[in-house]
Structures are given as structure tokens and as C-alpha cells.
Motif scaffolding. Structure first.
Motif, PDB file in Angstrom:
ATOM      1  N   ASP A  97       0.805  -1.220   0.000  1.00  0.00           N
ATOM      2  CA  ASP A  97       0.000   0.000   0.000  1.00  0.00           C
ATOM      3  C   ASP A  97       0.843   1.277   0.000  1.00  0.00           C
ATOM      4  OD1 ASP A  97       0.949   0.197   2.609  1.00  0.00           O
ATOM      5  OD2 ASP A  97      -1.024   0.051   3.557  1.00  0.00           O
ATOM      6  N   GLY A  98       2.169   1.134  -0.081  1.00  0.00           N
ATOM      7  CA  GLY A  98       3.050   2.288  -0.104  1.00  0.00           C
ATOM      8  C   GLY A  98       3.282   2.928   1.252  1.00  0.00           C
ATOM      9  N   HIS A 103       1.342  -6.580   4.055  1.00  0.00           N
ATOM     10  CA  HIS A 103       0.935  -7.905   3.591  1.00  0.00           C
ATOM     11  C   HIS A 103       1.932  -8.938   4.119  1.00  0.00           C
ATOM     12  CE1 HIS A 103      -1.308 -10.671   1.086  1.00  0.00           C
ATOM     13  NE2 HIS A 103      -0.182 -11.132   0.577  1.00  0.00           N
ATOM     14  N   VAL A 104       1.414 -10.135   4.450  1.00  0.00           N
ATOM     15  CA  VAL A 104       2.252 -11.201   4.986  1.00  0.00           C
ATOM     16  C   VAL A 104       1.850 -12.529   4.357  1.00  0.00           C
ATOM     17  CG1 VAL A 104       0.724 -11.559   6.988  1.00  0.00           C
ATOM     18  CG2 VAL A 104       3.121 -12.287   7.112  1.00  0.00           C
ATOM     19  N   GLY A 105       2.840 -13.397   4.212  1.00  0.00           N
ATOM     20  CA  GLY A 105       2.601 -14.758   3.755  1.00  0.00           C
ATOM     21  C   GLY A 105       3.592 -15.684   4.434  1.00  0.00           C
ATOM     22  N   VAL A 106       3.496 -16.970   4.127  1.00  0.00           N
ATOM     23  CA  VAL A 106       4.373 -17.981   4.701  1.00  0.00           C
ATOM     24  C   VAL A 106       5.209 -18.586   3.586  1.00  0.00           C
ATOM     25  CG1 VAL A 106       4.506 -20.138   6.006  1.00  0.00           C
ATOM     26  CG2 VAL A 106       2.654 -18.519   6.474  1.00  0.00           C
ATOM     27  N   TYR A 107       6.525 -18.490   3.716  1.00  0.00           N
ATOM     28  CA  TYR A 107       7.411 -19.112   2.730  1.00  0.00           C
ATOM     29  C   TYR A 107       7.292 -20.620   2.858  1.00  0.00           C
ATOM     30  CZ  TYR A 107      11.511 -20.108  -0.079  1.00  0.00           C
ATOM     31  OH  TYR A 107      12.358 -20.584  -1.056  1.00  0.00           O
ATOM     32  N   ALA A 130       6.432 -10.754 -10.328  1.00  0.00           N
ATOM     33  CA  ALA A 130       6.760  -9.347 -10.569  1.00  0.00           C
ATOM     34  C   ALA A 130       6.126  -8.410  -9.548  1.00  0.00           C
ATOM     35  CB  ALA A 130       6.337  -8.946 -11.980  1.00  0.00           C
ATOM     36  N   TYR A 131       4.883  -8.632  -9.208  1.00  0.00           N
ATOM     37  CA  TYR A 131       4.195  -7.751  -8.261  1.00  0.00           C
ATOM     38  C   TYR A 131       4.831  -7.835  -6.875  1.00  0.00           C
ATOM     39  CZ  TYR A 131       0.542  -5.731  -5.327  1.00  0.00           C
ATOM     40  OH  TYR A 131      -0.137  -4.969  -4.418  1.00  0.00           O
ATOM     41  N   TYR A 132       5.032  -9.043  -6.374  1.00  0.00           N
ATOM     42  CA  TYR A 132       5.533  -9.212  -5.010  1.00  0.00           C
ATOM     43  C   TYR A 132       7.034  -8.973  -4.891  1.00  0.00           C
ATOM     44  CZ  TYR A 132       0.917 -10.665  -3.688  1.00  0.00           C
ATOM     45  OH  TYR A 132      -0.419 -10.657  -3.451  1.00  0.00           O
ATOM     46  N   ALA A 133       7.803  -9.309  -5.906  1.00  0.00           N
ATOM     47  CA  ALA A 133       9.256  -9.127  -5.832  1.00  0.00           C
ATOM     48  C   ALA A 133       9.621  -7.671  -5.576  1.00  0.00           C
ATOM     49  CB  ALA A 133       9.914  -9.629  -7.114  1.00  0.00           C
ATOM     50  N   LYS A 134       8.948  -6.753  -6.230  1.00  0.00           N
ATOM     51  CA  LYS A 134       9.295  -5.347  -6.038  1.00  0.00           C
ATOM     52  C   LYS A 134       8.699  -4.759  -4.766  1.00  0.00           C
ATOM     53  CE  LYS A 134       5.923  -3.636  -9.394  1.00  0.00           C
ATOM     54  NZ  LYS A 134       5.788  -2.946 -10.668  1.00  0.00           N
TER      55      LYS A 134
END
Length: 157
Positions: A97-98, A103-107, A130-134
């Protein structure tokens, strides 16, 4: 079909590329696979719908670990982990959101993480998407080595 393929991928990654004919499943992979496909729900903390931190809170609660219902709060726990040192069970955090961690996730290994995405619900996504990497910010290791071993050990069917 996509859910089944991703579940098999996760099981294989977390079990160290299984040998033999039968697929084994760890406690962690079993619990995650049961949640894949649950819809997204803002502020959701149950299998009726999850937001991102509600998903991680629910998952880790099943492992006996209490997490706050906030990605920013979860990012304050455990130990910082370099992206190159991630292991299954580490929490990965993003700025979507800048305004900082949002945001969180589980590797889960193999370059994938699982999370509750706004438009998809609980899904597996490539960390280098692409979205999450940056938008990647940091990762935290919540699981002790002992708890990690317990959760990654194959469970009987």
C-alpha cells in the motif's frame, strides 16, 4: 486442478523431493493444503475467509504459536532472516500500500509462499512474481529449530 498441482509442489518442496512411490506430507504442508482455496475476507480470521494476517495467525495458532492479527505486528516477532536464507515456515512481508508492511505470507520453499490474496483467497505465489518481488520488505523466522523439525516431519496418513 491448479490447487492439486500446487499442493503437490508444496508437499514435494517441504519434504525435500520425496523418494519412493508414495507421497508423504508434513504437518505444515497438510495444514496449508487444507486452507488453500479459502476465500479472502477483510479482517477474516477463520475458514469462512481470511485476510493475510488472519491466515498466518490461524495457521500458526494450529502449531501452538500466537501471532497478532496485523502484518506489522507479526513483522516485530521472531528473528530477521535474509531472503537468501529463507526456509519453510518463515513469514515474508510486503509493502503493498506504499505505507510500509501491509501484507504477509508464509514461505514454503522452492521460491514459493502461501498467502491470502485479496482477489484470490489462499494461494501459492512465486516470491519472484513481478508484483511481489518489487514489494518485498523482509522476512522473520517465527519457528524455533525444534518446532520447525516437528512441523516438517512426515505425518502418517
Amino acid at each position: 486442478m491448479k490447487k492439486i498441482a500446487l499442493s503437490l509442489l508444496f508437499t514435494a518442496v517441504c519434504s525435500g523431493w520425496l523418494a519412493g512411490a508414495a507421497f508423504a506430507e508434513s504437518k505444515m504442508s497438510k495444514d496449508i493444503n487444507e486452507l488453500v482455496g479459502v476465500r479472502y475476507k477483510w479482517a477474516g480470521t477463520s475458514t469462512n475467509g481470511f485476510d493475510c494476517s488472519g491466515f498466518t495467525q490461524y495457521l500458526f495458532n494450529g502449531f501452538g504459536i500466537d501471532l497478532p492479527h496485523s502484518s506489522k505486528g507479526q513483522a516485530q516477532l521472531g528473528e530477521a532472516v535474509n531472503k537468501s536464507d529463507l526456509r519453510a515456515g518463515d513469514l515474508v512481508f510486503f509493502n503493498t500500500d506504499g505505507k510500509g508492511i501491509s501484507h504477509v505470507g508464509v514461505y514454503v520453499g522452492g521460491g514459493y509462499f502461501v498467502h491470502s490474496a485479496t482477489n484470490q483467497g489462499v494461494v501459492f505465489t512465486e516470491l519472484d512474481d513481478a508484483y511481489y518481488a518489487k514489494r518485498y520488505v523482509t522476512a522473520r523466522r517465527i519457528l524455533s529449530d525444534e518446532k520447525y523439525e516437528e512441523l516438517m516431519t512426515d505425518v502418517a496418513e
